[in-house]
Write an enzyme that holds these catalytic residues in place. Structure first.
Site, PDB file in Angstrom:
ATOM      1  N   LYS A 111       0.969  -1.291  -0.107  1.00 53.08           N
ATOM      2  CA  LYS A 111      -0.314   0.200   0.103  1.00 53.08           C
ATOM      3  C   LYS A 111       0.324   1.412   0.009  1.00 53.08           C
ATOM      4  CE  LYS A 111      -4.088  -2.274   1.817  1.00 53.08           C
ATOM      5  NZ  LYS A 111      -4.706  -3.039   3.466  1.00 53.08           N
ATOM      6  N   LYS A 194      -7.477 -14.604 -13.310  1.00 51.50           N
ATOM      7  CA  LYS A 194      -8.413 -14.460 -12.390  1.00 51.50           C
ATOM      8  C   LYS A 194      -9.484 -13.399 -12.882  1.00 51.50           C
ATOM      9  CE  LYS A 194      -7.528 -12.566  -8.363  1.00 51.50           C
ATOM     10  NZ  LYS A 194      -6.469 -11.924  -6.936  1.00 51.50           N
ATOM     11  N   LYS A 197     -11.666  -7.495  -8.949  1.00 46.16           N
ATOM     12  CA  LYS A 197     -11.943  -6.432  -9.503  1.00 46.16           C
ATOM     13  C   LYS A 197     -10.866  -5.104  -9.996  1.00 46.16           C
ATOM     14  CE  LYS A 197     -12.985  -2.402  -6.219  1.00 46.16           C
ATOM     15  NZ  LYS A 197     -12.437  -2.373  -5.231  1.00 46.16           N
TER      16      LYS A 197
END
Ligand code: TRP
Length: 329
Positions: A111, A194, A197
């Site tokens: 992050k 895969k 989102k």
């Protein structure tokens, strides 16, 4: 019977990958175990949603999980911020969480790399809040994907550390819930591994038939087999894999045979696949729309969940306070 706790991200609609992956297992789990499922809206504050978005997101996620089959009579489904005891346990656990170990977690480092301008303390202590969620209800099992394994490992560590510090055997060390073979992976339609989102290749339960058809028709394929029985390329295999889940075995076999004999027309395959996906998603989509507009029902569900979750949480907080040494005058 296990005590199962799992947090649900409060952003992002459910796609086929979520549905056939984790969610189908949640639905099975709720029959045989004591399950606590909650919408992690405190956690979502690390990314600073606006007040308008915050509530809308929680409401949408709640409607989608209920529509997909989470049963509020069987499982406790609640909104994290309705249980302020979580915030208290988080504060207490923070006193025994070391900045160094938090800085070393992979998800924190990720992050920081992706959002160097928003490295807030909530991000750093995200695993502590997650540990509070889990050990609050003395979970024995936590269903987690690969990306959450380290966070669960930290929850175990914080539970153990609390026990050692106060010389008690109070918190259980929660284990990952292993779905084994039953964990279905839905591939993307863009020829990649895969559906997700962040990959931007998802078919969502809320997508209407037109949108689904458009997405499927755009799916990546190849130029087609020219030699009988040639091996299937990844992008085409992905379509077969989704077909295996949403279509009848006959349909799948029909297209596999056509592929083997080099007569396949990908347009036909896609048309059929889109139809079969729509068959699965339509009843769920209708339920989502129905639930999302039924404020009274959602309010009832959330209140029921809050009551059950707070009962469990209040007991933990009371005992933890005693162990730590807070005493009434
Ligand atoms: N971190 C989890 C995710 O991103 C969500 C979550 C929050 C969670 N608290 C939890 C998952 C407790 C399991 C248990 O998906």
């Amino acid at each position: 019977m296990e005590r199962v706790v799992s947090g649900i991200r409060s952003t992002g609609n459910l796609h086929l990958g979520n549905y056939f992956g984790a969610l189908k297992n949640f639905i099975k789990m709720q029959d045989e175990n004591e399950c606590f499922f909650f919408i992690a809206d405190y956690h979502s504050l690390t990314t600073h949603p606006t007040p308008e978005n915050l509530h809308g997101n929680v409401r949408q996620v709640l409607a989608e999980y209920l529509a997909a089959g989470i049963d509020p009579e069987k499982a406790t489904i609640y909104v994290q911020s309705d249980v302020p005891e979580v915030a208290e346990l988080y504060l207490l656990l923070n006193m025994n969480a070391y900045v160094g170990e938090l800085e070393r977690t992979t998800s924190f480092k990720d992050k920081v790399r992706k959002n160097p301008n928003n490295v807030n303390a909530g991000l750093l202590t995200y695993p502590v809040l997650m540990a509070a969620d889990i050990i609050m209800h003395n979970a024995t099992k936590v269903p987690v994907g690969k990306d959450q394994e380290q966070n669960l490992e930290m929850a175990r560590k914080f539970a153990r550390r609390f026990n050692n510090m106060y010389n008690v055997e109070y918190f259980n060390e929660p284990e990952p819930f292993n779905f084994g073979e039953s964990l279905v992976k839905i591939p993307g339609l863009d020829g990649t591994g895969k559906m997700g989102k962040s990959e931007g290749n998802g078919i969502y339960l809320i997508d209407d038939p037109k949108v689904i058809k458009k997405k499927v028709m755009k799916a990546v394929t190849d130029s087609g087999p020219t030699v009988p029985n040639s091996p299937v390329t990844e992008s085409v295999q992905n379509l077969f894999t989704i077909m295996e889940i949403v279509s009848t075995p006959d349909t799948l076999q029909y297209f596999k045979d056509k592929y083997a004999s080099c007569e396949i027309r990908y347009g036909d395959l896609k048309k059929q696949l889109a139809e079969d996906i729509v068959k699965v998603t339509t009843p769920i989509r209708e339920k989502i729309l129905d639930l999302a507009s039924n404020g009274e029902y959602l309010r009832k569900v959330v209140k029921l969940g809050e009551d059950k979750a707070r009962e469990s949480a209040a007991k933990t907080i009371k005992e933890v306070r005693e162990i730590i040494g807070f005493k009434p005058f």
